[in-house]
Design a protein around this motif. Structure first.
Motif, mmCIF file in Angstrom:
data_model
loop_
_atom_site.group_PDB
_atom_site.id
_atom_site.type_symbol
_atom_site.label_atom_id
_atom_site.label_comp_id
_atom_site.label_asym_id
_atom_site.label_seq_id
_atom_site.Cartn_x
_atom_site.Cartn_y
_atom_site.Cartn_z
ATOM 1 N N ASP A 68 7.802 40.194 -37.594
ATOM 2 C CA ASP A 68 8.851 40.761 -38.443
ATOM 3 C C ASP A 68 9.328 42.110 -37.914
ATOM 4 N N ASN A 69 8.690 42.604 -36.878
ATOM 5 C CA ASN A 69 8.988 43.917 -36.333
ATOM 6 C C ASN A 69 9.943 43.776 -35.147
ATOM 7 N N ASP A 70 11.115 44.402 -35.250
ATOM 8 C CA ASP A 70 12.116 44.312 -34.175
ATOM 9 C C ASP A 70 11.600 44.854 -32.853
ATOM 10 N N ASN A 71 10.875 45.971 -32.893
ATOM 11 C CA ASN A 71 10.345 46.547 -31.649
ATOM 12 C C ASN A 71 9.350 45.607 -30.979
ATOM 13 N N THR A 72 8.534 44.955 -31.773
ATOM 14 C CA THR A 72 7.568 43.999 -31.227
ATOM 15 C C THR A 72 8.290 42.829 -30.583
ATOM 16 N N ARG A 73 9.328 42.327 -31.258
ATOM 17 C CA ARG A 73 10.088 41.197 -30.693
ATOM 18 C C ARG A 73 10.792 41.609 -29.402
ATOM 19 N N LEU A 74 11.387 42.809 -29.380
ATOM 20 C CA LEU A 74 12.061 43.286 -28.164
ATOM 21 C C LEU A 74 11.075 43.444 -27.013
ATOM 22 N N ARG A 75 9.903 43.954 -27.317
ATOM 23 C CA ARG A 75 8.874 44.110 -26.263
ATOM 24 C C ARG A 75 8.442 42.743 -25.747
ATOM 25 N N ALA A 76 8.292 41.765 -26.642
ATOM 26 C CA ALA A 76 7.926 40.408 -26.217
ATOM 27 C C ALA A 76 9.004 39.822 -25.310
ATOM 28 N N ILE A 77 10.267 40.038 -25.676
ATOM 29 C CA ILE A 77 11.376 39.541 -24.844
ATOM 30 C C ILE A 77 11.328 40.193 -23.467
ATOM 31 N N GLU A 78 11.133 41.501 -23.451
ATOM 32 C CA GLU A 78 11.062 42.218 -22.173
ATOM 33 C C GLU A 78 9.935 41.679 -21.298
ATOM 34 N N LEU A 79 8.769 41.459 -21.891
ATOM 35 C CA LEU A 79 7.632 40.945 -21.118
ATOM 36 C C LEU A 79 7.869 39.518 -20.638
ATOM 37 N N ILE A 80 8.508 38.700 -21.463
ATOM 38 C CA ILE A 80 8.841 37.332 -21.035
ATOM 39 C C ILE A 80 9.768 37.387 -19.828
ATOM 40 N N TYR A 81 10.774 38.267 -19.891
ATOM 41 C CA TYR A 81 11.704 38.402 -18.768
ATOM 42 C C TYR A 81 10.999 38.913 -17.520
ATOM 43 N N LYS A 82 10.096 39.858 -17.689
ATOM 44 C CA LYS A 82 9.365 40.376 -16.531
ATOM 45 C C LYS A 82 8.496 39.292 -15.909
ATOM 46 N N LEU A 83 7.789 38.515 -16.746
ATOM 47 C CA LEU A 83 6.945 37.437 -16.218
ATOM 48 C C LEU A 83 7.764 36.370 -15.503
ATOM 49 N N SER A 84 8.979 36.129 -15.982
ATOM 50 C CA SER A 84 9.808 35.092 -15.372
ATOM 51 C C SER A 84 10.543 35.598 -14.136
ATOM 52 N N GLY A 85 10.491 36.921 -13.885
ATOM 53 C CA GLY A 85 11.147 37.473 -12.709
ATOM 54 C C GLY A 85 12.582 37.896 -12.939
ATOM 55 N N ILE A 86 13.075 37.781 -14.167
ATOM 56 C CA ILE A 86 14.450 38.199 -14.451
ATOM 57 C C ILE A 86 14.559 39.714 -14.377
ATOM 58 N N ILE A 87 13.550 40.402 -14.900
ATOM 59 C CA ILE A 87 13.537 41.865 -14.846
ATOM 60 C C ILE A 87 12.605 42.297 -13.726
ATOM 61 N N GLN A 88 13.133 43.156 -12.858
ATOM 62 C CA GLN A 88 12.327 43.743 -11.796
ATOM 63 C C GLN A 88 12.692 45.212 -11.707
ATOM 64 N N ASP A 89 11.687 46.062 -11.686
ATOM 65 C CA ASP A 89 11.924 47.509 -11.589
ATOM 66 C C ASP A 89 12.887 48.005 -12.656
ATOM 67 N N ASP A 90 12.646 47.598 -13.892
ATOM 68 C CA ASP A 90 13.456 48.013 -15.036
ATOM 69 C C ASP A 90 14.933 47.675 -14.890
ATOM 70 N N LYS A 91 15.243 46.644 -14.153
ATOM 71 C CA LYS A 91 16.614 46.151 -14.053
ATOM 72 C C LYS A 91 16.618 44.708 -14.542
ATOM 73 N N ILE A 92 17.727 44.300 -15.124
ATOM 74 C CA ILE A 92 17.842 42.916 -15.567
ATOM 75 C C ILE A 92 19.015 42.288 -14.836
ATOM 76 N N SER A 93 18.782 41.128 -14.310
ATOM 77 C CA SER A 93 19.827 40.436 -13.567
ATOM 78 C C SER A 93 20.422 39.363 -14.480
ATOM 79 N N LEU A 94 21.685 39.524 -14.790
ATOM 80 C CA LEU A 94 22.368 38.562 -15.639
ATOM 81 C C LEU A 94 23.507 37.934 -14.853
ATOM 82 N N ASN A 95 23.520 36.640 -14.791
ATOM 83 C CA ASN A 95 24.636 35.934 -14.190
ATOM 84 C C ASN A 95 25.359 35.212 -15.320
#
Length: 117
Positions: A68-95
């Motif tokens: 129910d916590n927005d910050n927790t959900r945002l952190r989970a999203i960030e970690l999912i993206y990092k694990l998947s390789g979408i985020i590298q070095d605090d950058k996000i690659s969006l096509n």
């Protein structure tokens, strides 16, 4: 490699107790054996990392969907993206395949401030 014990490994390979005591350390000096151990360790570590990544992604998805916590959900999203390789070095690659929008690399701050969630 599996036992991490020279003597036990040589016994498991079928060598005698006396041979294992006297020759096992000599075998480790052989370049071919060293190379094979390194290859096996690399394969083992890659498979282990894949298993851990799968578990981590499932746990993060559970957190994302149940928190129910927005910050927790945002952190989970960030970690999912990092694990998947979408985020590298605090950058996000969006096509984005949209004729009016073409975004490549944004900072995390830009990504979060644009209210994507």
């Amino acid at each position: 490699m599996l036992t991490r014990d020279i003597k036990q490994s040589s016994l498991s390979a079928g060598y005698s107790e006396s041979y294992s005591k006297s020759k096992a350390y000599e075998l480790l000096q052989d370049e071919k054996i060293q190379k094979k151990i390194q290859e096996l360790e690399k394969e083992h570590n890659q498979e282990h990392f894949k298993r851990l990544s799968t578990i981590a992604n499932k746990e993060l998805e559970t957190i994302l969907l149940s928190s129910d916590n927005d910050n927790t959900r945002l952190r989970a999203i960030e970690l999912i993206y990092k694990l998947s390789g979408i985020i590298q070095d605090d950058k996000i690659s969006l096509n984005v395949n949209n004729a009016s929008i073409n975004q490549n690399v944004k900072s995390l701050d830009d990504f979060y401030s644009n209210e994507h969630f």
